[in-house]
Scaffold this motif. Structure first.
Motif, mmCIF file in Angstrom:
data_model
loop_
_atom_site.group_PDB
_atom_site.id
_atom_site.type_symbol
_atom_site.label_atom_id
_atom_site.label_comp_id
_atom_site.label_asym_id
_atom_site.label_seq_id
_atom_site.Cartn_x
_atom_site.Cartn_y
_atom_site.Cartn_z
ATOM 1 N N SER A 1 67.043 62.300 17.248
ATOM 2 C CA SER A 1 67.444 61.092 17.975
ATOM 3 C C SER A 1 68.670 60.453 17.334
ATOM 4 O O SER A 1 69.495 59.858 18.019
ATOM 5 C CB SER A 1 66.279 60.105 18.006
ATOM 6 O OG SER A 1 65.749 59.962 16.712
ATOM 7 N N ALA B 1 71.753 62.571 18.175
ATOM 8 C CA ALA B 1 72.298 62.282 19.501
ATOM 9 C C ALA B 1 73.376 61.212 19.413
ATOM 10 O O ALA B 1 74.440 61.327 20.031
ATOM 11 C CB ALA B 1 71.176 61.842 20.444
ATOM 12 N N MET C 1 62.944 59.382 25.432
ATOM 13 C CA MET C 1 64.228 59.441 24.722
ATOM 14 C C MET C 1 64.183 60.534 23.657
ATOM 15 O O MET C 1 65.115 61.333 23.531
ATOM 16 C CB MET C 1 64.512 58.071 24.088
ATOM 17 C CG MET C 1 65.831 57.949 23.354
ATOM 18 S SD MET C 1 65.861 58.615 21.682
ATOM 19 C CE MET C 1 64.714 57.528 20.852
ATOM 20 N N LEU C 2 63.083 60.593 22.887
ATOM 21 C CA LEU C 2 62.963 61.623 21.850
ATOM 22 C C LEU C 2 63.102 63.011 22.453
ATOM 23 O O LEU C 2 63.668 63.910 21.863
ATOM 24 C CB LEU C 2 61.603 61.526 21.154
ATOM 25 C CG LEU C 2 61.407 60.432 20.123
ATOM 26 C CD1 LEU C 2 60.016 60.545 19.512
ATOM 27 C CD2 LEU C 2 62.460 60.479 19.036
ATOM 28 N N CYS D 1 66.968 63.522 24.003
ATOM 29 C CA CYS D 1 68.134 63.440 23.124
ATOM 30 C C CYS D 1 68.499 64.813 22.578
ATOM 31 O O CYS D 1 69.435 64.958 21.820
ATOM 32 C CB CYS D 1 67.897 62.460 21.981
ATOM 33 S SG CYS D 1 66.694 63.033 20.791
ATOM 34 N N GLN D 2 67.734 65.838 22.957
ATOM 35 C CA GLN D 2 68.017 67.195 22.510
ATOM 36 C C GLN D 2 69.294 67.716 23.176
ATOM 37 O O GLN D 2 69.368 67.785 24.401
ATOM 38 C CB GLN D 2 66.816 68.078 22.888
ATOM 39 C CG GLN D 2 67.009 69.549 22.676
ATOM 40 C CD GLN D 2 67.092 69.910 21.199
ATOM 41 O OE1 GLN D 2 66.590 69.206 20.340
ATOM 42 N NE2 GLN D 2 67.755 71.009 20.915
ATOM 43 N N PRO E 1 70.999 60.409 25.500
ATOM 44 C CA PRO E 1 70.312 59.115 25.441
ATOM 45 C C PRO E 1 70.009 58.724 23.997
ATOM 46 O O PRO E 1 69.639 59.557 23.182
ATOM 47 C CB PRO E 1 69.020 59.373 26.221
ATOM 48 C CG PRO E 1 68.821 60.837 26.174
ATOM 49 C CD PRO E 1 70.166 61.458 26.089
ATOM 50 N N VAL E 2 70.213 57.449 23.685
ATOM 51 C CA VAL E 2 69.796 56.923 22.386
ATOM 52 C C VAL E 2 68.942 55.689 22.642
ATOM 53 O O VAL E 2 69.047 55.067 23.694
ATOM 54 C CB VAL E 2 70.994 56.551 21.479
ATOM 55 C CG1 VAL E 2 71.679 57.793 20.975
ATOM 56 C CG2 VAL E 2 71.977 55.665 22.216
#
Lengths: 245, 276
Positions: A177, A180, B253-254, B257-258, B269-270
């Motif tokens: 995360s 990202a 999101m987790l 975010c890949q 996405p963060v």
């Protein structure tokens, strides 16, 4: 089109062992200005070694290299404008920041070397550029999270307004995360400044997400530069060979 | 609600780890019913501290509280230091993130893999121990020749070090293996290999695995259940296969975010509060 990096038949040895077989052999590569170029391969394939030569950190090579149309000579560190124009970001931001200097002090140094007297506004600006609160300038590296530290390392590299940014596994020490956020930042910096980024990674997904072109490396041999279509095909191929052993 | 069987590998009820600066783990509850279960979350979410509490290895100054903390029916809250010595390594194994730090740099591979037998299986003779070491190294996909047995950790590649570490924790045949980011020091290709290995050994031995990871696609592929942690609390518990369709926006999101080839040129996405 102008080239940011041009290499012909470059072989690289390790500083300590000049008589052994080169760890990178006869690498030929052309990286265009303004692109994000990836070097991908398993650990030990020589990709970081290649990047360190481009950063002027290893002089034990032969062949021909031009950075931003300036030729390099083996054994000679980067000179003149190249010292500002080429910057590097390392894998582990904790190891690349002085543990007993505040972030402000770590970032102040390159600005003063650039001849700026009043650095305060420049520091605030670069912190915001990489998405950090300028109040963190008073903190020490250990008080920051891994992602924040990597942003500081990128900020430090940006201070000299580089045209070529070399990144050695910039996100492999980070959570997905947090990664990202850093990948978004790199894309934004490229769009904003038209910088050339050379990214070394063993993570095929990161390369596939970020890079316009890439070259695969294996056991010291650099493959041909692949365009977007070819690189996606090469990276998503399930028959990717497994590592060492 | 059914009362969980007290002999399950692990029953955790309202586990809290308190330090001077506040709760590092904040009242989490789950049942480990065997197989591979994953604890996912970002750094600082408390997943490693949870694992440490299960091993009785919380740092000085931390207090562990829980309503119930049962390992195969045994109350871990009442465990004495001697009980812990008996449990740790023998019944609860640990594989850590980086073989370069987790292995003893001045001991050979054979010595380190054998250690569990010397400590916990004292009735075994020397030859029998050596045979088990060789069988274990073969089980993790290494060739137990003299060169490997006498090698020191710095002679090993990352993937080999990982296997040696795994062999060292599996040799005493634990009922529960805690694997704390066992693959994040490895290459992409070696990652799958290492988890294939853990999954197949777990199945062959009927061992329960608590996998700590921040790599959600990997968890979705290998695990039965996923426990999502954030700021020390358990955010949600869901079948690992459904991580891609998680309901909680944080888990979404987790997952999303890949980076991949499909996200080229896009913003990833963060989580809002982390965003600049």
């Amino acid at each position: 089109m102008t080239l940011a990096v041009s290499m012909r038949d470059v072989s690289i040895r390790h500083a300590a062992a000049r008589n052994v077989t080169p760890s990178v052999r006869e690498a030929t590569l052309a990286i265009r200005q303004g692109e994000i170029f990836g070097l991908v391969g398993p650990s030990g394939c020589g990709k970081s070694t290649l990047l360190r030569v481009l950063a002027g950190l290893n002089g034990y090579w032969d062949g021909a290299i031009e950075l931003l149309s300036q030729p390099l000579s083996p054994g000679v560190p980067l000179t003149g404008a190249l010292r500002h124009a080429v910057q590097m970001v390392f894998q582990d931001p904790y190891a690349s920041l002085h543990p007993r200097h505040t972030i402000g002090r770590a970032l102040d140094e390159p600005l003063r070397l650039m001849g700026e007297r009043d650095t305060a506004s420049g520091l605030d600006e670069v912190m915001r550029l990489v998405g950090l609160d300028p109040r963190l300038l008073a903190h020490y590296p250990h008080q920051l999270s891994g992602g924040q530290r990597q942003r500081v390392a990128i900020a430090r590299a940006l201070l000299t307004r580089p045209r070529l940014l070399l990144l050695d596994e910039p996100t492999s020490a980070l959570d997905k995360s947090v990664q990202a956020g850093i990948l978004n930042l790199l894309n934004r910096l490229r769009a904003q400044f038209g910088m050339t980024l050379v990214l070394v990674s063993h993570d095929a997904d990161v390369i596939a997400h970020l890079c316009d072109r890439a070259a695969l490396m294996r056991a010291g041999r650099l493959g041909p530069a692949l365009d977007r279509e070819a690189l996606v095909r090469a990276l998503t191929n399930p028959e990717r060979e497994t590592g060492n052993e | 609600m059914n009362e969980p069987m007290p002999t399950l590998p692990l029953i955790v009820e309202r586990l809290t780890v308190r330090a001077a600066q506040g709760a590092l783990v904040d009242g989490i509850s789950f049942c480990h019913e065997g197989g591979l279960v994953a604890l996912v979350g970002e750094s600082g979410s408390g997943k490693t501290m949870t694992a440490r509490a299960l091993l009785g290895l919380t740092p000085r100054g931390c207090r562990v509280e829980a309503q119930r903390l049962l390992f195969r029916g045994q109350d871990l809250l009442a465990a004495t230091p001697a009980d812990w010595r008996h449990l740790r390594g023998r019944h609860i194994g640990l594989v850590q993130q980086d073989p370069r730090y987790a292995l003893n740099p001045v001991k050979t591979v054979a010595w380190q893999v054998e250690e569990g037998l010397r400590l916990h299986h004292r009735h075994l003779g020397r030859r029998e121990r050596r045979e088990r070491v060789e069988a274990m190294l073969t089980a993790v996909g290494l060739t137990p020749n003299r060169r490997l047995l006498n090698a020191y950790p710095h002679h090993l590649s990352g993937g080999m070090g990982q296997r040696v570490m795994l062999a060292a924790s599996l040799i005493s045949e634990p009922a529960l293996l805690i694997a704390d980011e066992p693959t994040s020091a490895l290459d992409e290709a070696l990652r799958r290999q290492a988890l294939d290995l853990i999954a197949s050994l777990a199945e062959a031995r009927g061992m329960a695995v608590l996998l700590i990871s921040h790599d959600l696609p990997l968890v979705a592929h290998y695990c039965r259940q996923a426990l999502v942690m954030r700021h020390g609390a358990l955010l949600e518990t869901l079948p690992a296969g459904e991580l891609a369709h998680a309901r909680h926006p944080y888990t979404q999101m987790l997952w999303r975010c890949q980076p991949s080839a499909a996200t080229y040129g896009q913003q990833l996405p963060v989580w809002e509060e982390d965003a600049p």
